[in-house]
Write a protein that holds these residues in place. Structure first.
Motif, mmCIF file in Angstrom:
data_model
loop_
_atom_site.group_PDB
_atom_site.id
_atom_site.type_symbol
_atom_site.label_atom_id
_atom_site.label_comp_id
_atom_site.label_asym_id
_atom_site.label_seq_id
_atom_site.Cartn_x
_atom_site.Cartn_y
_atom_site.Cartn_z
ATOM 1 N N GLU A 145 0.698 -1.166 0.151
ATOM 2 C CA GLU A 145 -0.019 -0.116 0.066
ATOM 3 C C GLU A 145 1.077 1.200 -0.161
ATOM 4 O O GLU A 145 1.965 1.576 0.704
ATOM 5 C CB GLU A 145 -0.844 0.108 1.154
ATOM 6 C CG GLU A 145 -1.877 -1.002 1.327
ATOM 7 C CD GLU A 145 -2.978 -1.163 2.248
ATOM 8 O OE1 GLU A 145 -3.054 0.162 3.120
ATOM 9 O OE2 GLU A 145 -3.581 -2.211 2.554
ATOM 10 N N GLY A 147 1.009 5.496 0.158
ATOM 11 C CA GLY A 147 0.226 6.885 0.004
ATOM 12 C C GLY A 147 0.322 7.920 -1.104
ATOM 13 O O GLY A 147 1.647 8.041 -1.243
ATOM 14 N N GLN A 149 -2.224 10.417 -1.879
ATOM 15 C CA GLN A 149 -3.049 11.338 -1.507
ATOM 16 C C GLN A 149 -3.825 12.382 -2.501
ATOM 17 O O GLN A 149 -4.812 12.434 -2.793
ATOM 18 C CB GLN A 149 -2.642 12.458 -0.387
ATOM 19 C CG GLN A 149 -1.850 11.338 0.745
ATOM 20 C CD GLN A 149 -2.402 10.425 1.349
ATOM 21 O OE1 GLN A 149 -3.382 10.091 0.800
ATOM 22 N NE2 GLN A 149 -1.642 9.482 1.826
ATOM 23 N N HIS A 185 -3.315 5.107 -1.717
ATOM 24 C CA HIS A 185 -4.204 5.842 -0.764
ATOM 25 C C HIS A 185 -4.540 7.204 -1.351
ATOM 26 O O HIS A 185 -3.485 7.666 -1.509
ATOM 27 C CB HIS A 185 -3.529 5.813 0.489
ATOM 28 C CG HIS A 185 -3.526 4.501 1.310
ATOM 29 N ND1 HIS A 185 -4.071 4.614 2.656
ATOM 30 C CD2 HIS A 185 -3.188 3.380 1.274
ATOM 31 C CE1 HIS A 185 -3.747 3.160 3.046
ATOM 32 N NE2 HIS A 185 -3.344 2.556 2.220
ATOM 33 N N LYS A 214 -7.789 2.998 -1.518
ATOM 34 C CA LYS A 214 -8.351 3.252 -0.272
ATOM 35 C C LYS A 214 -8.628 4.966 -0.516
ATOM 36 O O LYS A 214 -7.604 5.475 -0.721
ATOM 37 C CB LYS A 214 -7.503 2.908 0.802
ATOM 38 C CG LYS A 214 -7.229 1.713 1.134
ATOM 39 C CD LYS A 214 -6.699 1.312 2.412
ATOM 40 C CE LYS A 214 -6.533 -0.304 2.852
ATOM 41 N NZ LYS A 214 -5.940 -0.534 4.139
ATOM 42 N N HIS A 216 -10.173 7.769 0.989
ATOM 43 C CA HIS A 216 -10.379 8.630 2.517
ATOM 44 C C HIS A 216 -10.974 10.085 2.388
ATOM 45 O O HIS A 216 -10.628 10.655 1.456
ATOM 46 C CB HIS A 216 -9.010 8.831 3.404
ATOM 47 C CG HIS A 216 -8.214 7.508 3.626
ATOM 48 N ND1 HIS A 216 -8.200 6.835 4.675
ATOM 49 C CD2 HIS A 216 -7.299 6.910 2.541
ATOM 50 C CE1 HIS A 216 -7.148 5.827 4.404
ATOM 51 N NE2 HIS A 216 -6.776 5.892 3.265
ATOM 52 N N ARG A 262 -11.242 0.873 0.732
ATOM 53 C CA ARG A 262 -11.865 1.695 1.643
ATOM 54 C C ARG A 262 -12.410 2.764 0.655
ATOM 55 O O ARG A 262 -12.149 3.104 -0.199
ATOM 56 C CB ARG A 262 -10.818 2.238 2.569
ATOM 57 C CG ARG A 262 -11.329 3.242 3.541
ATOM 58 C CD ARG A 262 -10.065 3.659 4.547
ATOM 59 N NE ARG A 262 -9.864 2.736 5.363
ATOM 60 C CZ ARG A 262 -10.335 2.516 6.653
ATOM 61 N NH1 ARG A 262 -11.374 3.448 6.771
ATOM 62 N NH2 ARG A 262 -10.035 1.652 7.466
#
Length: 305
Positions: A145, A147, A149, A185, A214, A216, A262
């Motif tokens: 995974e 990140g 953003q 992510h 994922k 968020h 997610r």
């Protein structure tokens, strides 16, 4: 009916993916090996709270105790489940390969462990780590995974992410070359980002060929840099309705075979400043389902061949 579903969803859920792959219920069991983050030397990401530590495990316990404690909770409800050991907290490839390899070897021999998931940053994948990940991928089901953003370099600089989009691109390409299942992510609602920015992040990831994502929602926690910025600038926070609208459009732009791991966030109630609607996680999930049904849309239905 969406083809990749067993959950009556219009997007490809992680539960559906695991059922198809393992023919069983599978859970990711979080563990914390006290990994640090290279970005902390410059203050860390502005939204980072508690040094990116998970709030669902106790890093003071040894790894096997952590794993068994969290697994036992899940087994009470799903006694026949399989498990993936999830290195969730911190930047796990910032640790030495040797240290993590020793931990992984202990976990792989536990009954019903079928995989390893390693969370990290795209700027900490050394050759030694890539070689080890390639080796590990041949032994078990491995997920890495990363990140991201946002795909907007101006945003990454503003949030003090510590790397640019090119670094993320290169990291994914290296992992894909080794046939490693790669999850990105992203965060919706970052300061001053537009809906177009958030949709562009999805378009970028879709072209990159990620395996999972994922999604968020930005939340502002106490004692963070972003809390100070929000207090002074009062930048717009997405409403629940705007968030749902953006997520629905993002799903339409994702290839139908990208696994949605997610689709909202999990803030700690006592630390949360905004948005308070995020505390009602299942309301958000249900409202996304309702909106997709209302619009009669599905994951990937805007993807052009």
């Amino acid at each position: 009916m969406f083809k990749n579903t067993i959950d009556n969803k219009r997007y490809y859920t992680l539960n559906c993916f695991f059922r198809n792959k393992f023919n069983n219920k599978v859970f990711k069991v979080p563990i914390d090996i006290n990994s640090t983050c290279p970005n902390m030397s410059t203050g860390g990401c502005i939204y980072c709270s508690n040094k990116s530590k998970a709030n669902i495990t106790n890093s003071n316990l040894d790894i096997i105790t952590q794993f068994n404690k969290n697994k036992n909770i899940l087994e009470k409800k799903w006694p026949n489940s399989l498990y993936i050991a999830y290195f969730q907290s911190g930047t796990n490839t910032y640790r030495s390969v040797y240290e993590v390899k020793e931990i992984v070897n202990k976990l792989l021999v536990i009954n019903k462990v079928v995989g390893i998931s390693i969370a990290t940053r795209p700027d900490t994948l050394s050759k030694a780590w890539l070689d080890y990940l390639e080796e590990l991928n041949k032994k078990t089901f491995l997920t890495v995974e990363l990140g991201l953003q946002s795909s907007n370099d101006k945003t990454l600089k503003f949030i003090n992410r510590g790397h640019d989009v090119k670094t993320f691109t290169n990291a994914v390409k290296k992992l894909k070359e080794k046939n490693i299942f790669t999850v990105a992510h992203i965060i919706n609602g970052l300061p001053y980002e537009t809906k177009e920015d958030m949709l562009n992040t999805i378009k970028y990831l879709n072209k990159l060929g990620i395996n999972g994502i994922k999604i968020h929602m930005l939340y502002i926690s106490k004692n963070t840099k972003i809390a100070e910025i929000y207090k002074n600038e009062k930048f717009p926070i997405l409403t629940k309705e705007k968030y749902i609208d953006i997520v629905c459009e993002q799903l339409r732009l994702l290839n139908e075979n990208v696994v949605i791991e997610r689709i909202t966030g999990d803030p700690i109630k006592e630390e949360l400043i905004e948005p308070v609607w995020l505390l009602k996680k299942f309301v958000v999930l249900n409202d996304i389902d309702k909106e997709m049904k209302k619009r009669n849309i599905y994951q990937g239905d805007l993807v052009k061949d």
